[in-house]
Write a protein that holds these residues in place. Structure first.
Motif, PDB file in Angstrom:
ATOM      1  N   PRO A  34      69.454 115.215  -2.364  1.00  0.00           N
ATOM      2  CA  PRO A  34      69.176 115.229  -3.810  1.00  0.00           C
ATOM      3  C   PRO A  34      67.758 115.730  -4.111  1.00  0.00           C
ATOM      4  CG  PRO A  34      70.189 113.150  -3.189  1.00  0.00           C
ATOM      5  CD  PRO A  34      69.894 113.883  -1.923  1.00  0.00           C
ATOM      6  N   ALA A  35      66.788 115.366  -3.272  1.00  0.00           N
ATOM      7  CA  ALA A  35      65.415 115.830  -3.484  1.00  0.00           C
ATOM      8  C   ALA A  35      65.357 117.353  -3.376  1.00  0.00           C
ATOM      9  CB  ALA A  35      64.468 115.183  -2.468  1.00  0.00           C
ATOM     10  N   TYR A  36      66.040 117.878  -2.370  1.00  0.00           N
ATOM     11  CA  TYR A  36      66.084 119.330  -2.198  1.00  0.00           C
ATOM     12  C   TYR A  36      66.754 119.992  -3.411  1.00  0.00           C
ATOM     13  CZ  TYR A  36      67.420 123.921  -0.629  1.00  0.00           C
ATOM     14  OH  TYR A  36      67.596 125.275  -0.571  1.00  0.00           O
ATOM     15  N   ALA A  37      67.849 119.414  -3.876  1.00  0.00           N
ATOM     16  CA  ALA A  37      68.565 119.992  -5.016  1.00  0.00           C
ATOM     17  C   ALA A  37      67.665 120.048  -6.252  1.00  0.00           C
ATOM     18  CB  ALA A  37      69.834 119.195  -5.313  1.00  0.00           C
ATOM     19  N   GLU A  48      60.460 127.060  -0.190  1.00  0.00           N
ATOM     20  CA  GLU A  48      59.528 126.304  -1.035  1.00  0.00           C
ATOM     21  C   GLU A  48      60.112 124.926  -1.349  1.00  0.00           C
ATOM     22  OE1 GLU A  48      56.035 125.569  -3.283  1.00  0.00           O
ATOM     23  OE2 GLU A  48      56.501 127.140  -1.851  1.00  0.00           O
ATOM     24  N   ALA A  49      61.405 124.849  -1.628  1.00  0.00           N
ATOM     25  CA  ALA A  49      62.051 123.559  -1.906  1.00  0.00           C
ATOM     26  C   ALA A  49      61.971 122.646  -0.686  1.00  0.00           C
ATOM     27  CB  ALA A  49      63.503 123.771  -2.323  1.00  0.00           C
ATOM     28  N   GLU A  50      62.167 123.202   0.504  1.00  0.00           N
ATOM     29  CA  GLU A  50      62.061 122.401   1.730  1.00  0.00           C
ATOM     30  C   GLU A  50      60.632 121.889   1.910  1.00  0.00           C
ATOM     31  OE1 GLU A  50      63.475 124.924   4.883  1.00  0.00           O
ATOM     32  OE2 GLU A  50      65.570 124.722   4.237  1.00  0.00           O
ATOM     33  N   ASP A  51      59.640 122.756   1.688  1.00  0.00           N
ATOM     34  CA  ASP A  51      58.241 122.339   1.807  1.00  0.00           C
ATOM     35  C   ASP A  51      57.905 121.224   0.819  1.00  0.00           C
ATOM     36  OD1 ASP A  51      57.799 124.180   3.814  1.00  0.00           O
ATOM     37  OD2 ASP A  51      56.807 125.654   2.505  1.00  0.00           O
ATOM     38  N   ILE A  52      58.387 121.365  -0.390  1.00  0.00           N
ATOM     39  CA  ILE A  52      58.136 120.347  -1.410  1.00  0.00           C
ATOM     40  C   ILE A  52      58.727 119.014  -0.970  1.00  0.00           C
ATOM     41  CG2 ILE A  52      58.819 119.627  -3.752  1.00  0.00           C
ATOM     42  CD1 ILE A  52      58.429 122.644  -4.525  1.00  0.00           C
ATOM     43  N   CYS A  53      59.943 119.044  -0.450  1.00  0.00           N
ATOM     44  CA  CYS A  53      60.588 117.804   0.001  1.00  0.00           C
ATOM     45  C   CYS A  53      59.784 117.133   1.105  1.00  0.00           C
ATOM     46  CB  CYS A  53      62.016 118.064   0.460  1.00  0.00           C
ATOM     47  SG  CYS A  53      63.122 118.426  -0.902  1.00  0.00           S
ATOM     48  N   GLN A  54      59.338 117.918   2.064  1.00  0.00           N
ATOM     49  CA  GLN A  54      58.535 117.338   3.144  1.00  0.00           C
ATOM     50  C   GLN A  54      57.271 116.697   2.593  1.00  0.00           C
ATOM     51  OE1 GLN A  54      57.930 120.541   5.942  1.00  0.00           O
ATOM     52  NE2 GLN A  54      59.879 120.127   6.970  1.00  0.00           N
ATOM     53  N   TRP A  76      62.340 107.146  -8.878  1.00  0.00           N
ATOM     54  CA  TRP A  76      60.911 107.289  -8.636  1.00  0.00           C
ATOM     55  C   TRP A  76      60.645 108.498  -7.746  1.00  0.00           C
ATOM     56  CZ3 TRP A  76      58.242 106.368  -3.879  1.00  0.00           C
ATOM     57  CH2 TRP A  76      56.851 106.306  -3.985  1.00  0.00           C
ATOM     58  N   LEU A  77      61.405 108.627  -6.673  1.00  0.00           N
ATOM     59  CA  LEU A  77      61.233 109.730  -5.738  1.00  0.00           C
ATOM     60  C   LEU A  77      61.534 111.073  -6.406  1.00  0.00           C
ATOM     61  CD1 LEU A  77      60.750 110.480  -2.660  1.00  0.00           C
ATOM     62  CD2 LEU A  77      63.233 110.716  -2.603  1.00  0.00           C
ATOM     63  N   LEU A  78      62.643 111.148  -7.136  1.00  0.00           N
ATOM     64  CA  LEU A  78      63.000 112.424  -7.768  1.00  0.00           C
ATOM     65  C   LEU A  78      62.025 112.812  -8.872  1.00  0.00           C
ATOM     66  CD1 LEU A  78      66.893 112.231  -7.750  1.00  0.00           C
ATOM     67  CD2 LEU A  78      65.358 113.347  -6.124  1.00  0.00           C
ATOM     68  N   ALA A  79      61.388 111.835  -9.496  1.00  0.00           N
ATOM     69  CA  ALA A  79      60.339 112.151 -10.471  1.00  0.00           C
ATOM     70  C   ALA A  79      59.146 112.806  -9.770  1.00  0.00           C
ATOM     71  CB  ALA A  79      59.898 110.884 -11.207  1.00  0.00           C
ATOM     72  N   ILE A  80      58.822 112.326  -8.574  1.00  0.00           N
ATOM     73  CA  ILE A  80      57.736 112.933  -7.796  1.00  0.00           C
ATOM     74  C   ILE A  80      58.134 114.350  -7.376  1.00  0.00           C
ATOM     75  CG2 ILE A  80      56.382 112.799  -5.671  1.00  0.00           C
ATOM     76  CD1 ILE A  80      56.672 109.737  -5.839  1.00  0.00           C
ATOM     77  N   VAL A  81      59.391 114.522  -6.983  1.00  0.00           N
ATOM     78  CA  VAL A  81      59.878 115.857  -6.603  1.00  0.00           C
ATOM     79  C   VAL A  81      59.754 116.812  -7.786  1.00  0.00           C
ATOM     80  CG1 VAL A  81      61.914 117.204  -5.920  1.00  0.00           C
ATOM     81  CG2 VAL A  81      61.458 115.008  -4.821  1.00  0.00           C
ATOM     82  N   ARG A  82      60.219 116.381  -8.969  1.00  0.00           N
ATOM     83  CA  ARG A  82      60.129 117.241 -10.158  1.00  0.00           C
ATOM     84  C   ARG A  82      58.686 117.622 -10.448  1.00  0.00           C
ATOM     85  NH1 ARG A  82      64.195 114.085 -11.739  1.00  0.00           N
ATOM     86  NH2 ARG A  82      62.978 112.604 -12.899  1.00  0.00           N
ATOM     87  N   GLU A 137      69.498 120.721 -12.456  1.00  0.00           N
ATOM     88  CA  GLU A 137      69.420 119.498 -11.653  1.00  0.00           C
ATOM     89  C   GLU A 137      70.767 118.794 -11.594  1.00  0.00           C
ATOM     90  OE1 GLU A 137      64.825 117.974 -12.308  1.00  0.00           O
ATOM     91  OE2 GLU A 137      66.352 117.363 -13.733  1.00  0.00           O
ATOM     92  N   VAL A 138      71.385 118.621 -12.750  1.00  0.00           N
ATOM     93  CA  VAL A 138      72.652 117.883 -12.807  1.00  0.00           C
ATOM     94  C   VAL A 138      73.751 118.624 -12.057  1.00  0.00           C
ATOM     95  CG1 VAL A 138      74.483 117.023 -14.333  1.00  0.00           C
ATOM     96  CG2 VAL A 138      72.082 116.603 -14.903  1.00  0.00           C
ATOM     97  N   VAL A 139      73.869 119.933 -12.251  1.00  0.00           N
ATOM     98  CA  VAL A 139      74.946 120.669 -11.581  1.00  0.00           C
ATOM     99  C   VAL A 139      74.734 120.658 -10.067  1.00  0.00           C
ATOM    100  CG1 VAL A 139      74.092 123.072 -11.621  1.00  0.00           C
ATOM    101  CG2 VAL A 139      76.509 122.616 -11.866  1.00  0.00           C
TER     102      VAL A 139
END
Length: 188
Positions: A34-37, A48-54, A76-82, A137-139
């Motif tokens: 979900p974080a990657y998505a 870039e998405a993978e780097d952000i997740c790490q 909380w985690l997905l807010a940090i990802v966004r 995000e939702v899709v």
């Protein structure tokens, strides 16, 4: 299922706060996709998405005590990802650099099929980029990750009805934009 996940998240977060590395690892495994998505829906670049997740998971481990409600770890985690992904996009805009195209290694099956897949991926990524951030995000969370509307609502801080609406609108937009890729029936 969503209630079990919330209770399980709370137990895992509390154990991780006490230094249980396996508990944090379980949280990473649960939320990496979900974080990657979410990251991909914003930056539209796989690497870039993978780097952000790490980066986000390292930051989450370091700041786990900042998660006020352990049961809401996912949100909380997905807010940090966004936030991290949006910051990456802003930095990239400031640099005004052209992104390098990702080059997929060819498979041994068929170069033509590889080219077709790359083209389809690029086309889908472009159409996802045209959706609103929330629609994307939702899709991705629903269709790619298989998350329920209750889980999406909890993670993104929206209602289940909003989650369903965003998904409906996003799918309609994608159907129209990708209509030429749909198989033709014999009635054409």
């Amino acid at each position: 299922m969503a209630d079990d996940r919330v209770a399980s998240d709370a137990r895992l977060v509390n154990a991780a706060r006490l230094g249980d590395a396996a508990a944090f690892d379980a949280l990473v495994r649960r939320y990496v996709r979900p974080a990657y998505a979410v990251a991909f829906s914003i930056v539209h670049d796989h690497l870039e998405a993978e780097d952000i997740c790490q980066d986000v998971f390292v930051r989450a481990l370091e700041r786990l005590d900042d998660c006020r409600t352990a049961a809401r770890f996912g949100g909380w985690l997905l807010a940090i990802v966004r936030s991290t992904a949006l910051n990456a996009v802003r930095r990239e805009r400031l640099r005004q650099g052209e992104p390098l195209e990702r080059v997929d290694a060819p498979s041994e099956e068929s170069p033509a099929r590889d080219a077709e897949r790359r083209e389809l991926r690029a086309r889908l990524a472009a159409e996802l980029a045209r959706l609103s951030e929330r629609e994307s995000e939702v899709v991705l969370l629903h269709d790619l990750e298989g998350r329920s509307h209750a889980e999406i609502a909890s993670a993104l801080g929206i209602s289940e009805v909003s989650s369903r609406q965003y998904l409906f609108v996003a799918r309609q937009k994608l159907r129209v934009a990708l209509a030429d890729l749909q198989p033709r029936t014999g009635h054409d």
